[in-house]
Design an enzyme around this catalytic site. Sequence first.
Site, PDB file in Angstrom:
ATOM      1  N   GLU A   1     -58.754  13.312 -28.318  1.00 15.09           N
ATOM      2  CA  GLU A   1     -60.120  13.441 -27.801  1.00 15.09           C
ATOM      3  C   GLU A   1     -60.084  13.915 -26.354  1.00 15.09           C
ATOM      4  O   GLU A   1     -59.178  13.561 -25.589  1.00 15.09           O
ATOM      5  CB  GLU A   1     -60.846  12.101 -27.914  1.00 15.09           C
ATOM      6  CG  GLU A   1     -60.184  10.984 -27.131  1.00 15.09           C
ATOM      7  CD  GLU A   1     -60.769   9.627 -27.443  1.00 15.09           C
ATOM      8  OE1 GLU A   1     -61.974   9.471 -27.203  1.00 15.09           O
ATOM      9  OE2 GLU A   1     -60.030   8.741 -27.906  1.00 15.09           O
TER      10      GLU A   1
ATOM     11  N   LYS B   1     -70.463  13.814 -22.057  1.00 15.58           N
ATOM     12  CA  LYS B   1     -69.808  12.995 -23.066  1.00 15.58           C
ATOM     13  C   LYS B   1     -70.520  13.252 -24.390  1.00 15.58           C
ATOM     14  O   LYS B   1     -71.731  13.043 -24.509  1.00 15.58           O
ATOM     15  CB  LYS B   1     -69.884  11.516 -22.695  1.00 15.58           C
ATOM     16  CG  LYS B   1     -68.996  10.613 -23.524  1.00 15.58           C
ATOM     17  CD  LYS B   1     -69.005   9.195 -22.949  1.00 15.58           C
ATOM     18  CE  LYS B   1     -68.004   8.305 -23.652  1.00 15.58           C
ATOM     19  NZ  LYS B   1     -67.991   6.936 -23.080  1.00 15.58           N
TER      20      LYS B   1
ATOM     21  N   ASP C   1     -76.607  -2.230 -31.012  1.00 13.56           N
ATOM     22  CA  ASP C   1     -75.646  -1.351 -30.340  1.00 13.56           C
ATOM     23  C   ASP C   1     -74.355  -1.304 -31.159  1.00 13.56           C
ATOM     24  O   ASP C   1     -73.489  -2.182 -31.055  1.00 13.56           O
ATOM     25  CB  ASP C   1     -75.378  -1.866 -28.921  1.00 13.56           C
ATOM     26  CG  ASP C   1     -74.678  -0.821 -28.055  1.00 13.56           C
ATOM     27  OD1 ASP C   1     -74.223   0.191 -28.618  1.00 13.56           O
ATOM     28  OD2 ASP C   1     -74.602  -1.018 -26.824  1.00 13.56           O
TER      29      ASP C   1
ATOM     30  N   LYS D   1     -62.024  -1.866 -29.214  1.00 15.97           N
ATOM     31  CA  LYS D   1     -61.900  -2.321 -27.828  1.00 15.97           C
ATOM     32  C   LYS D   1     -62.148  -3.828 -27.736  1.00 15.97           C
ATOM     33  O   LYS D   1     -63.005  -4.386 -28.419  1.00 15.97           O
ATOM     34  CB  LYS D   1     -62.869  -1.550 -26.934  1.00 15.97           C
ATOM     35  CG  LYS D   1     -62.497  -0.058 -26.833  1.00 15.97           C
ATOM     36  CD  LYS D   1     -63.444   0.688 -25.926  1.00 15.97           C
ATOM     37  CE  LYS D   1     -63.001   2.130 -25.733  1.00 15.97           C
ATOM     38  NZ  LYS D   1     -63.092   2.939 -26.964  1.00 15.97           N
TER      39      LYS D   1
END
Length: 760
Positions: free
Chosen positions: A68, A122, A179, A200
Amino acid sequence: MAILSRVAEVSNALPRHLVKRGFLQQRNFTLSARQYSQASLRGLGSVLRVSEEVRDAIATNKPVVALESTIYTHGAIGDLGVEDIVRRNGGVPAVCGILAGVPTVGLLPHEIDRMIEEKAHKVSRKDIASIVGKGFLGIKEHGGTTISGTMILAQLAGIRVFATGGLGGVHRGAEDSMDISADLTELGRTRVAVVASGSKGFLDIKRTLEFLETQGVTVSTFLCGRSPDQVTFPGFWATNSGYKTPHTMKDEETAAALILAQERMQIETGLLLANPVPDEYSIPTSETDAIVEQAVAESHEKGISGNQNSPFILQRIKELSQGRSVTANLALVQSNAECATKVAAHLCRMLARGNDARTTFCIPLSQADILVAGSVALDLHCDYAGAGKEHALQPSLYTSNPGHISQCIGGVGRNVALAAHRVNPGAGVRLLSVVGDDMAGNSIISSLASLGMDVSCVDKFDKPSSGGVTRTAEYIAVNGADKNLFLALADMHIFDSNTHSKGWGRIVAQSQPKWLVVDANWNSSDIIDMTKIAKSYNARVAFEPVSQIKSERLFDEGNGLQTFPQSSVDLSTPNEYELGSMHQAAKKNGHFGRRQWSSIHAAIRTLDLENHLSAVASEHQFDVAALHQIIELLPFIPNLITKLGSRGVIVAQLLSHDDPKLVDQAEGQYVFQPSSKHHDIGGVLFKFYPPMENVDDVVSVNGAGDTFLGVLVAGLACGGKIENLVDIAQRGAIMTIRTSESVSPLLSSLRSDLLRAASK
């Protein structure tokens, strides 16, 4: 008009051979090199740019790892060195992003620097259309792609494996904020394998795993030397999160097998290959929980959400952990890059070796109506160009001659399979062959794949068996000014110097072919082994003689050929020279002295064939002795079709008592029945088929005979009869004669006629 102009501008910047070969059109992610050298580029494909290095690596089946671009454009660590790690492990890195409005796979260092300097956005899935659309209008913005954006570009380019650090996931408190990272939904719909150290550490790992399960995503964690009961899903900075992992993998080879299985089953979801952070850099969950709780609480207090949430939390965790999280983050990203490269390399080896991969991992083959076991080679065609001299139709010996030289992919097996595939792709054609682990072998596999052929059984040899050869086969043909073959040299030692029969039984058993075509490039024992295997699964067998010398292999001493009606070989299509060599070998090696042959031949001799044979020989200027050779070979090959080049075709068939041709009035003048009943023989059909037309515009005769057999077998596999298919096969051969290619690309125009003839 401005938009259309911009689309044309970007499209015209693409390498022409990508457009010509359909790189921008197809969407078909199955197993072969084709699937990934011509990946799906629909929609975005009209503007996708793939670097030359990445494009060549995909086409030649080298390991490619997607990366990425946000790790550069929005990363907090700086240069992670992941590209160097991929290269050190034998792979090709492919950094994905949007450069000046153009989706790009394989960003170069100066392009990444430009994106950083000019403040790239982004970009996730939801942002791609916006930034690319602006590019159509001349607004050239950059986009650093997140995991979801990178997965999209990787799949479009045909890249299977993607290395990242940690996956996005369900944020804590998502029951109120909703979210949830787009990474998870992308895994649910885009088939790319993502190597990551879990999600994460500040996310809700339990709910992330539940969400992935709902999306149907395969999640599997590497054992890393541990027993399965000791393994949990990674916790990003921590080796263990405390939550059970759905599946485990022993090593990178096992991971590659998962990808292969996913593709073979056409399961259109991604895979999460969880690779724990190296133990020496792991931070126990007990130490990070308090830090994470504080960072998350601060983000809530400040009202930070969306794509700004993760960067804020990561920065606070870095500060609160006094930099330990950064060290762990760097280690896990680099570890994942190395792991992903090894996975990609194992996958390439599986795809290249074909047979070995399926034997090891028991991955099933789909059914194929036609299995062609034959040669594939790098062909060099040399056409003599000295016809300006009177009567100089052939090149002179012992000196240099003027000529035109061209190179292409050929081989008898390849040509037969391609002809059958082109004239009727619905029949299901599979090529079983071998190449060397060299440049020519890689080019051949890529070429076959680009033609839409099934290359799952094209094996790649990198180590010879005892005394074997692993160099890819090559063939050189020298044609006279009349385009007929003058001389040929063939280096086919890879086929006749190795033992190939291992694994053939499984391939035949799983393919369940109606017809097996085996060519004479294999050694004698392999030819016989293959015919026996095919017969054991009720397949019919066609033998392609290849050349005068090689045609003799079918009749080597001790081959134990079965005779009619349990014939080892059902059909063969020799030319008149190969016919003579086959007959001579059968005679020399004692096949005509066998009791089974003598019994059948004695019955044939009672037929009133002599006058008919003499009439055929006289009318078509053919040696009557050669016609007797056909008759004497019929007990071993009951359907013998002799190609006479521009003079047409002779069909000879040994008929059983229940063959409808015995009472077919239309065929009556060509059918001869014995005066006294034989327990196996109902009669013999002997018929001359004139050429379909006289061809004056010959370009090359190379591949014409192979095309004839490929078209014929394609019709037979549909249930057709030889007598209804011969003329269509002749038309296919004529099409090939009129092209420089060894198989005419126009054969598809015969499809409706073939299917109509096959239905009679």
